[in-house]
Design a protein around this motif. Structure first.
Motif, PDB file in Angstrom:
ATOM      1  N   SER A 105     -21.602 113.319  29.702  1.00 33.33           N
ATOM      2  CA  SER A 105     -22.002 114.700  30.145  1.00 33.33           C
ATOM      3  C   SER A 105     -21.183 115.630  29.100  1.00 33.33           C
ATOM      4  CB  SER A 105     -20.991 115.124  31.509  1.00 33.33           C
ATOM      5  OG  SER A 105     -19.745 114.618  31.366  1.00 33.33           O
ATOM      6  N   GLN A 106     -20.381 115.104  28.168  1.00 29.07           N
ATOM      7  CA  GLN A 106     -19.822 115.872  27.159  1.00 29.07           C
ATOM      8  C   GLN A 106     -19.967 115.029  25.822  1.00 29.07           C
ATOM      9  OE1 GLN A 106     -15.990 117.254  28.601  1.00 29.07           O
ATOM     10  NE2 GLN A 106     -16.783 119.286  28.337  1.00 29.07           N
ATOM     11  N   LEU A 107     -19.973 115.582  24.651  1.00 28.37           N
ATOM     12  CA  LEU A 107     -19.822 115.112  23.325  1.00 28.37           C
ATOM     13  C   LEU A 107     -18.382 115.121  22.709  1.00 28.37           C
ATOM     14  CD1 LEU A 107     -22.859 117.102  21.798  1.00 28.37           C
ATOM     15  CD2 LEU A 107     -22.743 114.448  22.167  1.00 28.37           C
ATOM     16  N   THR A 108     -17.903 114.136  22.106  1.00 28.38           N
ATOM     17  CA  THR A 108     -16.622 114.240  21.297  1.00 28.38           C
ATOM     18  C   THR A 108     -16.973 114.949  19.726  1.00 28.38           C
ATOM     19  OG1 THR A 108     -15.743 112.511  22.270  1.00 28.38           O
ATOM     20  CG2 THR A 108     -14.734 112.998  20.429  1.00 28.38           C
ATOM     21  N   LEU A 109     -16.749 116.066  19.643  1.00 28.90           N
ATOM     22  CA  LEU A 109     -16.827 116.677  18.385  1.00 28.90           C
ATOM     23  C   LEU A 109     -15.497 116.644  17.447  1.00 28.90           C
ATOM     24  CD1 LEU A 109     -18.771 118.715  16.243  1.00 28.90           C
ATOM     25  CD2 LEU A 109     -17.491 120.574  17.634  1.00 28.90           C
ATOM     26  N   SER A 110     -15.825 116.179  16.244  1.00 29.98           N
ATOM     27  CA  SER A 110     -14.616 115.911  15.363  1.00 29.98           C
ATOM     28  C   SER A 110     -14.968 116.734  14.102  1.00 29.98           C
ATOM     29  CB  SER A 110     -14.410 114.290  15.157  1.00 29.98           C
ATOM     30  OG  SER A 110     -13.497 114.224  14.074  1.00 29.98           O
ATOM     31  N   ILE A 111     -14.395 117.416  13.369  1.00 29.36           N
ATOM     32  CA  ILE A 111     -14.997 118.210  12.133  1.00 29.36           C
ATOM     33  C   ILE A 111     -13.568 118.023  11.253  1.00 29.36           C
ATOM     34  CG2 ILE A 111     -15.022 120.454  11.208  1.00 29.36           C
ATOM     35  CD1 ILE A 111     -15.966 121.482  13.922  1.00 29.36           C
ATOM     36  N   VAL A 112     -14.040 117.423  10.176  1.00 32.05           N
ATOM     37  CA  VAL A 112     -12.989 116.611   9.159  1.00 32.05           C
ATOM     38  C   VAL A 112     -13.336 117.248   7.957  1.00 32.05           C
ATOM     39  CG1 VAL A 112     -12.034 114.887   8.143  1.00 32.05           C
ATOM     40  CG2 VAL A 112     -12.728 114.693  10.410  1.00 32.05           C
ATOM     41  N   THR A 113     -12.308 117.821   7.116  1.00 29.86           N
ATOM     42  CA  THR A 113     -12.368 118.498   5.758  1.00 29.86           C
ATOM     43  C   THR A 113     -11.700 117.305   4.896  1.00 29.86           C
ATOM     44  OG1 THR A 113     -10.313 119.537   5.938  1.00 29.86           O
ATOM     45  CG2 THR A 113     -12.239 120.662   6.590  1.00 29.86           C
ATOM     46  N   PRO A 114     -11.694 117.195   3.488  1.00 25.56           N
ATOM     47  CA  PRO A 114     -10.897 116.599   2.785  1.00 25.56           C
ATOM     48  C   PRO A 114      -9.258 116.347   2.887  1.00 25.56           C
ATOM     49  CG  PRO A 114     -12.404 117.437   1.568  1.00 25.56           C
ATOM     50  CD  PRO A 114     -12.533 118.323   2.876  1.00 25.56           C
ATOM     51  N   GLU A 115      -8.712 117.770   3.501  1.00 24.74           N
ATOM     52  CA  GLU A 115      -7.431 117.905   3.770  1.00 24.74           C
ATOM     53  C   GLU A 115      -7.044 117.381   5.211  1.00 24.74           C
ATOM     54  OE1 GLU A 115      -9.466 120.772   2.852  1.00 24.74           O
ATOM     55  OE2 GLU A 115      -8.802 119.986   0.781  1.00 24.74           O
ATOM     56  N   ARG A 116      -7.841 117.469   6.301  1.00 27.55           N
ATOM     57  CA  ARG A 116      -7.528 117.257   7.641  1.00 27.55           C
ATOM     58  C   ARG A 116      -8.467 117.280   8.598  1.00 27.55           C
ATOM     59  NH1 ARG A 116      -5.585 122.514  10.498  1.00 27.55           N
ATOM     60  NH2 ARG A 116      -6.492 124.057   9.416  1.00 27.55           N
ATOM     61  N   GLU A 117      -8.353 116.748   9.863  1.00 27.05           N
ATOM     62  CA  GLU A 117      -9.424 116.874  10.852  1.00 27.05           C
ATOM     63  C   GLU A 117      -8.846 118.295  11.458  1.00 27.05           C
ATOM     64  OE1 GLU A 117     -10.863 114.282  14.407  1.00 27.05           O
ATOM     65  OE2 GLU A 117      -8.524 114.606  14.485  1.00 27.05           O
ATOM     66  N   LEU A 118      -9.906 119.083  11.694  1.00 29.87           N
ATOM     67  CA  LEU A 118      -9.837 120.560  11.830  1.00 29.87           C
ATOM     68  C   LEU A 118      -9.941 120.680  13.333  1.00 29.87           C
ATOM     69  CD1 LEU A 118      -9.147 123.364  10.502  1.00 29.87           C
ATOM     70  CD2 LEU A 118     -11.773 123.647  10.569  1.00 29.87           C
ATOM     71  N   GLN A 156     -17.096 119.774   3.183  1.00 31.78           N
ATOM     72  CA  GLN A 156     -16.288 120.186   2.026  1.00 31.78           C
ATOM     73  C   GLN A 156     -15.298 121.250   2.355  1.00 31.78           C
ATOM     74  OE1 GLN A 156     -16.239 118.061  -0.232  1.00 31.78           O
ATOM     75  NE2 GLN A 156     -14.811 119.037  -1.422  1.00 31.78           N
ATOM     76  N   ILE A 157     -15.657 122.282   3.349  1.00 27.28           N
ATOM     77  CA  ILE A 157     -14.945 123.511   3.709  1.00 27.28           C
ATOM     78  C   ILE A 157     -15.344 123.626   5.106  1.00 27.28           C
ATOM     79  CG2 ILE A 157     -14.648 126.062   3.530  1.00 27.28           C
ATOM     80  CD1 ILE A 157     -15.757 125.581   0.550  1.00 27.28           C
ATOM     81  N   ALA A 158     -14.288 124.067   5.900  1.00 27.98           N
ATOM     82  CA  ALA A 158     -14.512 124.062   7.368  1.00 27.98           C
ATOM     83  C   ALA A 158     -13.359 125.212   7.642  1.00 27.98           C
ATOM     84  CB  ALA A 158     -14.569 123.109   8.225  1.00 27.98           C
ATOM     85  N   GLU A 159     -13.665 126.236   8.244  1.00 27.04           N
ATOM     86  CA  GLU A 159     -12.644 127.299   8.580  1.00 27.04           C
ATOM     87  C   GLU A 159     -12.733 128.003   9.832  1.00 27.04           C
ATOM     88  OE1 GLU A 159     -11.541 129.436   4.581  1.00 27.04           O
ATOM     89  OE2 GLU A 159     -13.519 129.710   4.852  1.00 27.04           O
ATOM     90  N   LEU A 160     -11.724 128.099  10.463  1.00 23.91           N
ATOM     91  CA  LEU A 160     -11.581 128.502  11.717  1.00 23.91           C
ATOM     92  C   LEU A 160     -11.513 130.084  11.653  1.00 23.91           C
ATOM     93  CD1 LEU A 160      -8.873 126.272  13.517  1.00 23.91           C
ATOM     94  CD2 LEU A 160     -11.158 126.262  13.963  1.00 23.91           C
ATOM     95  N   ALA A 183     -16.689 128.580  10.033  1.00 24.04           N
ATOM     96  CA  ALA A 183     -17.535 128.573   8.901  1.00 24.04           C
ATOM     97  C   ALA A 183     -17.559 127.076   8.012  1.00 24.04           C
ATOM     98  CB  ALA A 183     -16.960 129.813   8.132  1.00 24.04           C
ATOM     99  N   ILE A 184     -18.548 126.722   7.837  1.00 24.21           N
ATOM    100  CA  ILE A 184     -18.651 125.394   7.188  1.00 24.21           C
ATOM    101  C   ILE A 184     -19.532 125.453   6.021  1.00 24.21           C
ATOM    102  CG2 ILE A 184     -18.045 124.124   9.222  1.00 24.21           C
ATOM    103  CD1 ILE A 184     -20.872 122.880   8.801  1.00 24.21           C
ATOM    104  N   ALA A 185     -19.290 124.612   4.937  1.00 20.90           N
ATOM    105  CA  ALA A 185     -19.928 124.694   3.780  1.00 20.90           C
ATOM    106  C   ALA A 185     -20.129 123.286   3.183  1.00 20.90           C
ATOM    107  CB  ALA A 185     -19.262 125.602   2.834  1.00 20.90           C
ATOM    108  N   THR A 186     -21.342 122.800   3.036  1.00 19.87           N
ATOM    109  CA  THR A 186     -21.921 121.480   2.526  1.00 19.87           C
ATOM    110  C   THR A 186     -21.101 120.429   3.343  1.00 19.87           C
ATOM    111  OG1 THR A 186     -20.562 121.595   0.786  1.00 19.87           O
ATOM    112  CG2 THR A 186     -22.353 122.648   0.449  1.00 19.87           C
ATOM    113  N   GLY A 187     -21.786 119.360   3.564  1.00 17.72           N
ATOM    114  CA  GLY A 187     -21.494 118.084   4.385  1.00 17.72           C
ATOM    115  C   GLY A 187     -22.514 117.328   4.835  1.00 17.72           C
ATOM    116  N   LEU A 188     -21.926 116.470   5.785  1.00 15.50           N
ATOM    117  CA  LEU A 188     -22.838 115.654   6.469  1.00 15.50           C
ATOM    118  C   LEU A 188     -22.344 115.587   8.016  1.00 15.50           C
ATOM    119  CD1 LEU A 188     -22.821 112.268   4.252  1.00 15.50           C
ATOM    120  CD2 LEU A 188     -24.642 114.105   4.656  1.00 15.50           C
TER     121      LEU A 188
END
Length: 137
Positions: free
Chosen positions: A3-16, A81-85, A63-68
Motif C-alpha cells: 500500500s506504500q513505497l519505501t522512499l530512500s534519497i541518498v547523496t554522497p554525503e548522507r541519506e537525506l 549527486q545533489i538533493a536538497e530539502l 531539488a535534485i540534480a543528476t543521479g539514478l
C-alpha cells in the motif's frame, strides 16, 4: 500489492530521506514519471528537477540534480549527486548563482562552456522554485 513505497534519497554525503510514501514523481532524463506501489521494476537516469512525494494528503518536494533511481514494487531508491530539502536551500546564494549563470550565458566569449553554464542556471532556478514553493505553504 504493497500500500506504500519505501522512499530512500541518498547523496554522497548522507541519506537525506527515508519515508513511507504513497506516490513518488521523479525527473527522468526522458521526462517526469510517477511511481505508485506495485510499479514494475526499473532503473532510470535522473536529471535536474523536482522530486515530489506524497504521504497521505501532504506533498513534499526536493531539488535534485543528476543521479539514478531504482524502482521496485515496494521501494524507490534515489542516488543523487545533489538533493536538497526546501529548508536547506540558501535563497540568496541561489539567486546569486542564477545571476552569474545568466551573465555567463549572455557573454559571447569563445571560452564559454555553454552546457555547464546552462546546467548551473537550471540548478539555480530549480533551487529558487523549490524554496519559494515550500515558503508559499
Amino acid at each position: 500489492m504493497a500500500s506504500q513505497l519505501t522512499l530512500s534519497i541518498v547523496t554522497p554525503e548522507r541519506e537525506l530521506v527515508r519515508v513511507q510514501a504513497d506516490e513518488v514523481e521523479l525527473p527522468g532524463t526522458e521526462g517526469y514519471f510517477g511511481v505508485l506501489p506495485g510499479h514494475t521494476p526499473l532503473l532510470a537516469a535522473l536529471t535536474v528537477g523536482r522530486l515530489t512525494y506524497r504521504v497521505g494528503q501532504e506533498r513534499h518536494v526536493l531539488a535534485i540534480a543528476t543521479g539514478l533511481a531504482e524502482v521496485l514494487p515496494d521501494q524507490v531508491t534515489v542516488l543523487s549527486q545533489i538533493a536538497e530539502l526546501p529548508e536547506d536551500i540558501d535563497v540568496g546564494r541561489a539567486e546569486e548563482a542564477r545571476k552569474r549563470a545568466q551573465a555567463r550565458l549572455g557573454s559571447k566569449g569563445d571560452d564559454l562552456d555553454y552546457e555547464r553554464a546552462r546546467n548551473a542556471l537550471d540548478k539555480a532556478i530549480l533551487r529558487l522554485q523549490v524554496a519559494s514553493r515550500a515558503r508559499a505553504r
